[in-house]
Write an enzyme that holds these catalytic residues in place. Structure first.
Site, PDB file in Angstrom:
ATOM      1  N   ASN A 108       0.842  -1.206   0.000  1.00 17.96           N
ATOM      2  CA  ASN A 108       0.000   0.000   0.000  1.00 17.96           C
ATOM      3  C   ASN A 108       0.870   1.247   0.000  1.00 17.96           C
ATOM      4  O   ASN A 108       1.802   1.308  -0.824  1.00 17.96           O
ATOM      5  CB  ASN A 108      -1.137  -0.033   1.027  1.00 17.96           C
ATOM      6  CG  ASN A 108      -0.786  -0.188   2.476  1.00 17.96           C
ATOM      7  OD1 ASN A 108      -0.225  -1.187   2.881  1.00 17.96           O
ATOM      8  ND2 ASN A 108      -1.139   0.768   3.305  1.00 17.96           N
ATOM      9  N   ASP A 109       0.643   2.208   0.848  1.00 19.35           N
ATOM     10  CA  ASP A 109       1.218   3.553   0.706  1.00 19.35           C
ATOM     11  C   ASP A 109       2.709   3.618   0.336  1.00 19.35           C
ATOM     12  O   ASP A 109       3.513   2.871   0.898  1.00 19.35           O
ATOM     13  CB  ASP A 109       1.119   4.307   2.035  1.00 19.35           C
ATOM     14  CG  ASP A 109      -0.191   4.122   2.747  1.00 19.35           C
ATOM     15  OD1 ASP A 109      -1.144   3.627   2.140  1.00 19.35           O
ATOM     16  OD2 ASP A 109      -0.254   4.482   3.934  1.00 19.35           O
ATOM     17  N   TRP A 126      -3.757  -6.887   3.321  1.00 17.34           N
ATOM     18  CA  TRP A 126      -3.157  -5.954   4.271  1.00 17.34           C
ATOM     19  C   TRP A 126      -2.935  -6.664   5.602  1.00 17.34           C
ATOM     20  O   TRP A 126      -3.774  -7.443   6.049  1.00 17.34           O
ATOM     21  CB  TRP A 126      -4.086  -4.739   4.451  1.00 17.34           C
ATOM     22  CG  TRP A 126      -3.477  -3.682   5.322  1.00 17.34           C
ATOM     23  CD1 TRP A 126      -2.652  -2.681   4.922  1.00 17.34           C
ATOM     24  CD2 TRP A 126      -3.639  -3.539   6.737  1.00 17.34           C
ATOM     25  NE1 TRP A 126      -2.283  -1.929   6.014  1.00 17.34           N
ATOM     26  CE2 TRP A 126      -2.865  -2.432   7.129  1.00 17.34           C
ATOM     27  CE3 TRP A 126      -4.352  -4.251   7.701  1.00 17.34           C
ATOM     28  CZ2 TRP A 126      -2.800  -2.003   8.457  1.00 17.34           C
ATOM     29  CZ3 TRP A 126      -4.279  -3.832   9.017  1.00 17.34           C
ATOM     30  CH2 TRP A 126      -3.514  -2.714   9.383  1.00 17.34           C
ATOM     31  N   ASP A 138       1.279   8.733  10.538  1.00 14.24           N
ATOM     32  CA  ASP A 138       1.808   9.174   9.237  1.00 14.24           C
ATOM     33  C   ASP A 138       2.512  10.540   9.380  1.00 14.24           C
ATOM     34  O   ASP A 138       2.065  11.380  10.145  1.00 14.24           O
ATOM     35  CB  ASP A 138       0.701   9.221   8.165  1.00 14.24           C
ATOM     36  CG  ASP A 138      -0.138   7.937   8.149  1.00 14.24           C
ATOM     37  OD1 ASP A 138       0.399   6.899   8.575  1.00 14.24           O
ATOM     38  OD2 ASP A 138      -1.307   7.992   7.751  1.00 14.24           O
ATOM     39  N   GLU A 173      -5.198  10.989   6.990  1.00 10.45           N
ATOM     40  CA  GLU A 173      -4.044  10.111   6.898  1.00 10.45           C
ATOM     41  C   GLU A 173      -3.012  10.732   5.957  1.00 10.45           C
ATOM     42  O   GLU A 173      -3.344  11.552   5.100  1.00 10.45           O
ATOM     43  CB  GLU A 173      -4.468   8.745   6.335  1.00 10.45           C
ATOM     44  CG  GLU A 173      -5.433   8.013   7.237  1.00 10.45           C
ATOM     45  CD  GLU A 173      -5.749   6.603   6.753  1.00 10.45           C
ATOM     46  OE1 GLU A 173      -6.022   6.438   5.550  1.00 10.45           O
ATOM     47  OE2 GLU A 173      -5.725   5.685   7.570  1.00 10.45           O
TER      48      GLU A 173
HETATM   49  N1  DQQ Z   1      -2.057   3.058   5.634  1.00 10.21           N
HETATM   50  C1  DQQ Z   1      -1.084   2.916   6.679  1.00 10.21           C
HETATM   51  C2  DQQ Z   1      -1.363   3.991   7.642  1.00 10.21           C
HETATM   52  C3  DQQ Z   1      -2.061   4.997   6.820  1.00 10.21           C
HETATM   53  C4  DQQ Z   1      -2.906   4.171   5.904  1.00 10.21           C
HETATM   54  C5  DQQ Z   1      -1.135   1.553   7.263  1.00 10.21           C
HETATM   55  C6  DQQ Z   1      -3.308   4.833   4.624  1.00 10.21           C
HETATM   56  O1  DQQ Z   1      -0.193   4.480   8.252  1.00 10.21           O
HETATM   57  O2  DQQ Z   1      -2.770   5.862   7.622  1.00 10.21           O
HETATM   58  O3  DQQ Z   1      -0.757   0.602   6.279  1.00 10.21           O
HETATM   59  O4  DQQ Z   1      -3.490   3.937   3.572  1.00 10.21           O
END
Ligand code: DQQ
Length: 478
Positions: free
Chosen positions: A31-32, A56, A152, A212
């Site tokens: 992900n991010d 996830w 974050d 986020e």
């Molecule tokens: N994904 C992360 C967090 C964030 C979120 C966790 C946004 O830190 O807030 O994988 O996709």
């Protein structure tokens, strides 16, 4: 023996939905983007990664580097949760900086759901990471912010000080970015919210209950605050505000949607590239059922690098990074053609870059079909509707796969009198990135089932329209 990254990539290369020039994890869940940083021309890209599956969970930091933002080299996993440590529940999103010559990561450690900033440093030029013994570096969130709404990071330098923003929500009020200051990245003073907004304010865009992955940077004579809006357990979409940063407070003068694909483009980070351009990459989420992602053995991609600039109207211009042109292969071009209905193109494919310019004349709708089977059983239709001023991506017939989601995505696009419609589209198997008139972005996913769903056609209805030019390039995989 676990597979190497190269073996994992080779094992998935046959998957017809797996992108070829968008970055993906070697396999499993991504992900991010995290710690996106220009280390003297070597671009560092970390990412949220689950090494155990394509869902996830158990979040680590994967790592890759690039010298052109387009071709990436895999590096070993950078961060893993430490059992019994403040990040035992996951190493969530964060940022990278260099402090006194030492590459340093600030990330969100999670334990029992509680989120706290943690630090790690590298003594071997960004490859391996040592966690700070006194993690977390901030013990508790400020009053009014829940322990599970505190995550974050974005960090920048002002004079002798480091500043960071943490994404947050004020319970019962709405999303916030919290501003902290430090000399050494290890001791932080809370100053105040850089900016926050009640979730009840819905115009021009709603900004939800928690923010986020904030990003914050100067652009021209303004500052831009980017937030990934989270609301009621739903990762919503990415918004940006353009405004002024003075006395450590941010005053927005406008709010906009960053990408109309909603959460198909999420949690972006940005950096300044070697030419001083502001470049952003975000997470392109899947759009099919979790079971299909797990069976595929991978999930998630990074967007292409996008260049951000300030337009005279105060919005951001969003354009694909010019280095992407290095991937252009065979070229097809057509100019000055009148289209009254459907004009199939003699070029086809699922890994293409397209530039289409329309003079709409008196047509009601103009656009493009792509990933179309010869009989139209599967097709994706992008049209501009002159009456509503909407760019519409119709994915209701995009696939026969019941596990893939089919719906319409829409973006408002105002064309001035006489202005042409300029569509810049990247097809990369299941990933679609659309840029319109250099300021509207719409990211989507398509999962056609048929091998012959690769056709392209220009379409116009409700009157004649003229295509000024169509350029199609095969894109070489990287
Ligand atoms: N994904 C992360 C967090 C964030 C979120 C966790 C946004 O830190 O807030 O994988 O996709």
């Amino acid at each position: 023996m676990p597979m190497t990254a190269a073996e994992a990539r080779a094992a998935l290369a046959h998957d017809p939905h797996r992108p070829r020039y968008h970055f993906t994890a070697p396999h499993n869940w991504l992900n991010d983007p995290n710690g996106f940083y220009n280390a003297d021309g070597v671009y560092q890209l970390f990412y949220q990664y689950n090494p155990n599956g394509a869902q996830w969970g158990d979040i680590h930091w994967g790592h890759a580097t690039s010298t052109d933002l387009v071709t990436w080299t895999d590096l070993p996993i950078a961060l893993a949760p430490t059992p019994g440590g403040p990040d035992e529940g996951g190493c969530w999103s964060g940022a990278a900086v260099v402090h006194e010559g030492v590459p340093t990561l600030l990330y969100t450690g999670v334990r029992n759901g509680d989120q706290r900033p943690c630090l790690a440093v590298s003594h071997d030029n960004w490859v391996t990471w040592e966690k700070y013994a006194d993690n977390p570096v901030i013990a508790t969130p400020p009053e009014g912010v829940g322990s599970q709404d505190f995550r974050d990071h974005v960090i920048w330098r002002e004079g002798d000080d480091w500043y960071q923003l943490i994404g947050a929500g004020f319970a019962g009020i709405g999303g916030a970015t919290l501003l902290y200051r430090s000399r050494d990245l290890r001791t932080w003073d809370y100053l105040h919210p850089l900016y926050h907004r009640p979730h009840t304010e819905l115009e021009p865009v709603p900004t939800g209950t928690m923010w986020e992955c904030p990003d914050f940077f100067p652009l021209g004579d303004k500052h831009v605050l980017v937030i990934s809006v989270w609301s009621e357990d739903d990762t919503g979409y990415t918004a940006y505000m353009v405004g002024d940063y003075r006395d450590h407070r941010f005053t927005p003068d406008s709010f906009h949607v960053l990408d109309y694909g909603r959460n198909r483009f999420f949690a972006p980070q940005s950096l300044k590239d070697e030419s001083g351009r502001r470049v952003m990459m975000g997470w392109v989420r899947e759009d099919r059922r979790p079971a299909a992602q797990i069976r595929a053995g991978w999930s998630g991609a990074m967007s292409l690098p996008r260049v951000l600039a300030l337009r005279p109207d105060g919005r951001l211009s969003l354009t694909p990074h010019p280095h992407l042109q290095h991937l252009r292969g065979d070229h097809f071009r057509l100019t000055d053609v009148d289209v009254t209905d459907t004009l199939p193109l003699s070029v086809a494919g699922d890994t293409l870059e397209l530039l289409v310019e329309w003079d709409i004349s008196d047509a009601a709708q103009v656009g493009l079909k792509f990933r179309a089977s010869p009989d139209g059983e599967e097709e994706t239709l992008l049209t501009y509707d002159r009456a509503t001023g909407d760019l519409v991506l119709d994915r209701t017939r995009t696939t026969l796969d019941p596990e893939a989601h089919r719906y319409e995505q829409r973006a408002p696009l105002h064309l001035a009198e006489g202005e042409t419609l300029k569509l810049h589209i990247f097809l990369d198997r299941s990933v679609v990135e659309i840029f319109a008139n250099d300021y509207i972005a719409l990211t989507a996913r398509v999962y056609p089932t048929r091998a012959d769903s690769v056709g392209l056609a220009l379409v116009a209805s409700g009157g004649a329209a003229r295509v000024v030019s169509v350029d199609v390039w095969e894109v070489a995989g990287v």
